[in-house]
Scaffold this motif. Structure first.
Motif, PDB file in Angstrom:
ATOM      1  N   TYR A 179       2.595   3.000 -10.981  1.00 21.45           N
ATOM      2  CA  TYR A 179       1.473   2.103 -10.823  1.00 21.45           C
ATOM      3  C   TYR A 179       0.524   2.291  -9.989  1.00 21.45           C
ATOM      4  CZ  TYR A 179       4.928  -0.544 -12.966  1.00 21.45           C
ATOM      5  OH  TYR A 179       6.040  -1.387 -14.052  1.00 21.45           O
ATOM      6  N   TYR A 180       0.184   3.529  -9.501  1.00 21.63           N
ATOM      7  CA  TYR A 180      -0.633   4.174  -8.454  1.00 21.63           C
ATOM      8  C   TYR A 180      -2.266   3.578  -8.702  1.00 21.63           C
ATOM      9  CZ  TYR A 180      -2.963   7.282  -5.245  1.00 21.63           C
ATOM     10  OH  TYR A 180      -4.068   7.680  -4.421  1.00 21.63           O
ATOM     11  N   ASP A 181      -2.554   3.928 -10.072  1.00 24.74           N
ATOM     12  CA  ASP A 181      -3.818   3.506 -10.550  1.00 24.74           C
ATOM     13  C   ASP A 181      -4.194   2.140 -10.199  1.00 24.74           C
ATOM     14  OD1 ASP A 181      -4.666   6.079 -10.983  1.00 24.74           O
ATOM     15  OD2 ASP A 181      -4.131   5.811 -13.326  1.00 24.74           O
ATOM     16  N   THR A 182      -3.213   1.138 -10.520  1.00 24.18           N
ATOM     17  CA  THR A 182      -3.486  -0.254 -10.319  1.00 24.18           C
ATOM     18  C   THR A 182      -3.504  -0.769  -9.056  1.00 24.18           C
ATOM     19  OG1 THR A 182      -2.201  -0.729 -12.577  1.00 24.18           O
ATOM     20  CG2 THR A 182      -2.584  -2.448 -10.782  1.00 24.18           C
ATOM     21  N   PHE A 183      -2.779  -0.074  -7.994  1.00 26.41           N
ATOM     22  CA  PHE A 183      -2.552  -0.263  -6.478  1.00 26.41           C
ATOM     23  C   PHE A 183      -3.917   0.388  -5.702  1.00 26.41           C
ATOM     24  CE2 PHE A 183       1.697  -1.862  -7.835  1.00 26.41           C
ATOM     25  CZ  PHE A 183       1.406  -3.059  -7.324  1.00 26.41           C
ATOM     26  N   HIS A 184      -4.471   1.289  -6.547  1.00 26.75           N
ATOM     27  CA  HIS A 184      -5.478   1.814  -5.746  1.00 26.75           C
ATOM     28  C   HIS A 184      -6.833   1.744  -6.407  1.00 26.75           C
ATOM     29  CE1 HIS A 184      -2.762   4.117  -2.523  1.00 26.75           C
ATOM     30  NE2 HIS A 184      -2.104   3.702  -3.518  1.00 26.75           N
ATOM     31  N   ASN A 185      -7.061   0.911  -7.252  1.00 22.15           N
ATOM     32  CA  ASN A 185      -8.217   0.396  -7.771  1.00 22.15           C
ATOM     33  C   ASN A 185      -9.013  -0.451  -6.788  1.00 22.15           C
ATOM     34  OD1 ASN A 185     -10.050  -1.024  -9.465  1.00 22.15           O
ATOM     35  ND2 ASN A 185      -9.042  -0.285 -11.195  1.00 22.15           N
ATOM     36  N   GLU A 186     -10.094  -0.081  -6.675  1.00 21.39           N
ATOM     37  CA  GLU A 186     -10.969  -0.917  -5.652  1.00 21.39           C
ATOM     38  C   GLU A 186     -11.132  -2.363  -6.111  1.00 21.39           C
ATOM     39  OE1 GLU A 186     -13.173  -1.517  -2.631  1.00 21.39           O
ATOM     40  OE2 GLU A 186     -12.400   0.523  -3.216  1.00 21.39           O
ATOM     41  N   LYS A 187     -11.017  -2.719  -7.472  1.00 23.49           N
ATOM     42  CA  LYS A 187     -10.956  -4.100  -7.991  1.00 23.49           C
ATOM     43  C   LYS A 187      -9.721  -5.003  -7.519  1.00 23.49           C
ATOM     44  CE  LYS A 187     -11.872  -2.673 -12.340  1.00 23.49           C
ATOM     45  NZ  LYS A 187     -12.136  -2.309 -13.505  1.00 23.49           N
ATOM     46  N   ASN A 188      -8.713  -3.884  -7.064  1.00 27.29           N
ATOM     47  CA  ASN A 188      -7.476  -4.778  -6.693  1.00 27.29           C
ATOM     48  C   ASN A 188      -6.780  -4.345  -5.331  1.00 27.29           C
ATOM     49  OD1 ASN A 188      -7.181  -5.443  -9.561  1.00 27.29           O
ATOM     50  ND2 ASN A 188      -6.205  -3.401 -10.053  1.00 27.29           N
ATOM     51  N   PHE A 221      -3.896  -5.927  -4.055  1.00 25.20           N
ATOM     52  CA  PHE A 221      -2.819  -5.739  -4.681  1.00 25.20           C
ATOM     53  C   PHE A 221      -2.136  -4.739  -3.632  1.00 25.20           C
ATOM     54  CE2 PHE A 221      -3.785  -6.113  -9.412  1.00 25.20           C
ATOM     55  CZ  PHE A 221      -4.057  -7.582  -9.037  1.00 25.20           C
ATOM     56  N   HIS A 222      -2.945  -3.616  -3.118  1.00 22.26           N
ATOM     57  CA  HIS A 222      -2.315  -3.043  -2.042  1.00 22.26           C
ATOM     58  C   HIS A 222      -1.601  -3.219  -0.999  1.00 22.26           C
ATOM     59  CE1 HIS A 222      -2.125   1.197   0.296  1.00 22.26           C
ATOM     60  NE2 HIS A 222      -1.844   1.634  -0.850  1.00 22.26           N
ATOM     61  N   ASP A 223      -2.403  -4.338  -0.413  1.00 18.31           N
ATOM     62  CA  ASP A 223      -1.908  -4.966   0.845  1.00 18.31           C
ATOM     63  C   ASP A 223      -0.612  -5.610   0.505  1.00 18.31           C
ATOM     64  OD1 ASP A 223      -4.342  -4.094   2.072  1.00 18.31           O
ATOM     65  OD2 ASP A 223      -5.258  -6.073   1.682  1.00 18.31           O
ATOM     66  N   LEU A 273       1.624  -4.756  -1.588  1.00 17.58           N
ATOM     67  CA  LEU A 273       2.464  -3.724  -2.040  1.00 17.58           C
ATOM     68  C   LEU A 273       2.960  -3.138  -0.649  1.00 17.58           C
ATOM     69  CD1 LEU A 273       4.015  -1.674  -3.509  1.00 17.58           C
ATOM     70  CD2 LEU A 273       2.092  -0.294  -3.372  1.00 17.58           C
ATOM     71  N   PHE A 274       2.055  -3.190   0.397  1.00 20.79           N
ATOM     72  CA  PHE A 274       2.371  -2.544   1.803  1.00 20.79           C
ATOM     73  C   PHE A 274       3.506  -3.554   2.357  1.00 20.79           C
ATOM     74  CE2 PHE A 274      -1.700   0.032   3.646  1.00 20.79           C
ATOM     75  CZ  PHE A 274      -1.205   0.951   3.337  1.00 20.79           C
ATOM     76  N   LEU A 275       3.155  -4.882   2.104  1.00 20.59           N
ATOM     77  CA  LEU A 275       3.934  -5.897   2.782  1.00 20.59           C
ATOM     78  C   LEU A 275       5.325  -5.712   2.069  1.00 20.59           C
ATOM     79  CD1 LEU A 275       1.660  -8.836   3.373  1.00 20.59           C
ATOM     80  CD2 LEU A 275       2.855  -7.479   5.062  1.00 20.59           C
ATOM     81  N   SER A 276       5.509  -5.779   0.697  1.00 22.22           N
ATOM     82  CA  SER A 276       6.643  -5.442   0.193  1.00 22.22           C
ATOM     83  C   SER A 276       7.436  -4.628   0.433  1.00 22.22           C
ATOM     84  CB  SER A 276       6.392  -5.522  -1.319  1.00 22.22           C
ATOM     85  OG  SER A 276       7.567  -5.573  -2.145  1.00 22.22           O
ATOM     86  N   VAL A 277       6.770  -3.063   0.582  1.00 26.24           N
ATOM     87  CA  VAL A 277       7.517  -1.877   1.322  1.00 26.24           C
ATOM     88  C   VAL A 277       7.985  -2.205   2.447  1.00 26.24           C
ATOM     89  CG1 VAL A 277       7.258   0.192   2.037  1.00 26.24           C
ATOM     90  CG2 VAL A 277       6.362  -0.196  -0.316  1.00 26.24           C
ATOM     91  N   CYS A 278       7.337  -2.769   3.517  1.00 23.94           N
ATOM     92  CA  CYS A 278       7.566  -3.021   4.768  1.00 23.94           C
ATOM     93  C   CYS A 278       8.985  -3.980   4.818  1.00 23.94           C
ATOM     94  CB  CYS A 278       6.610  -3.804   5.722  1.00 23.94           C
ATOM     95  SG  CYS A 278       5.324  -2.837   5.885  1.00 23.94           S
TER      96      CYS A 278
END
Length: 186
Positions: A101-110, A113-115, A117-122
């Protein structure tokens, strides 16, 4: 002709197709109908597995967070190495461009999403880090009185460094390790 698939296989197909469309079109502009159309199934089938687009996305976040946490291999080292060795050899960043899912979470429009993801990983890392600290206390390597607070700080405290786009991966890794060594007096 209708193609029948095992439930887990179909669920994964829906999830992966959704994430691909989220990366291409953005989350807001992607509908369950778009996902069903791309797969070639009825929209109702998607709703059978995921009652809403939000639940589908939350499932993807959790799945990707699990993948990233597992790549860190902290779970396996909880009792095997010292805290100092673990910090020295740990990989701070476990993502790479080949991840599902790298492309989805590192897409400027999203960006959001990355934020998320960071919280979920934490959230997934805190209990693992707490166990590492607990074991460090048991061996005498550490002397931490409030294990849960230290675990939260170790995990969530990294976010500022990880989110700093002016730093390279190597610089982030070096800074985080330095802070952890200082924090634990190692």
């Amino acid at each position: 002709m209708r193609i029948s698939k095992e439930p887990e296989e179909r669920k994964q197909e829906i999830l992966e197709t959704a994430m691909q469309l989220f990366a291409e079109k953005g989350y807001e502009k992607t509908s369950i109908s778009d996902i069903a159309k791309k797969i070639g199934v009825a929209q109702g089938l998607c709703y059978r597995y995921f009652p809403s687009k939000d639940i589908l996305f939350q499932t993807a976040i959790n799945e990707y967070a699990d993948i990233l946490v597992n790549k860190l291999k902290l779970k396996n080292s909880v009792k095997q190495v010292s805290i100092k060795d673990m910090i020295t050899h740990m990989e701070v960043l476990s993502e790479n461009a080949n991840d599902i899912y790298y492309d989805t979470f590192h897409n400027e429009k999203n960006k959001t999403f990355h934020d998320l993801l960071f919280l979920s990983v934490c959230q997934k890392l805190v209990p693992i880090v707490a166990k590492l600290i607990e074991n460090g206390n048991a061996t005498g390597e550490l002397h931490v009185s409030d294990i849960e607070s230290y675990a939260n700080f170790c995990v969530y405290g990294q976010l500022g460094i990880l989110a700093d786009e002016t730093l390279s991966s190597e610089e982030k890794n070096k800074k985080i390790k330095a802070v952890l060594f200082d924090l634990f007096n190692l």
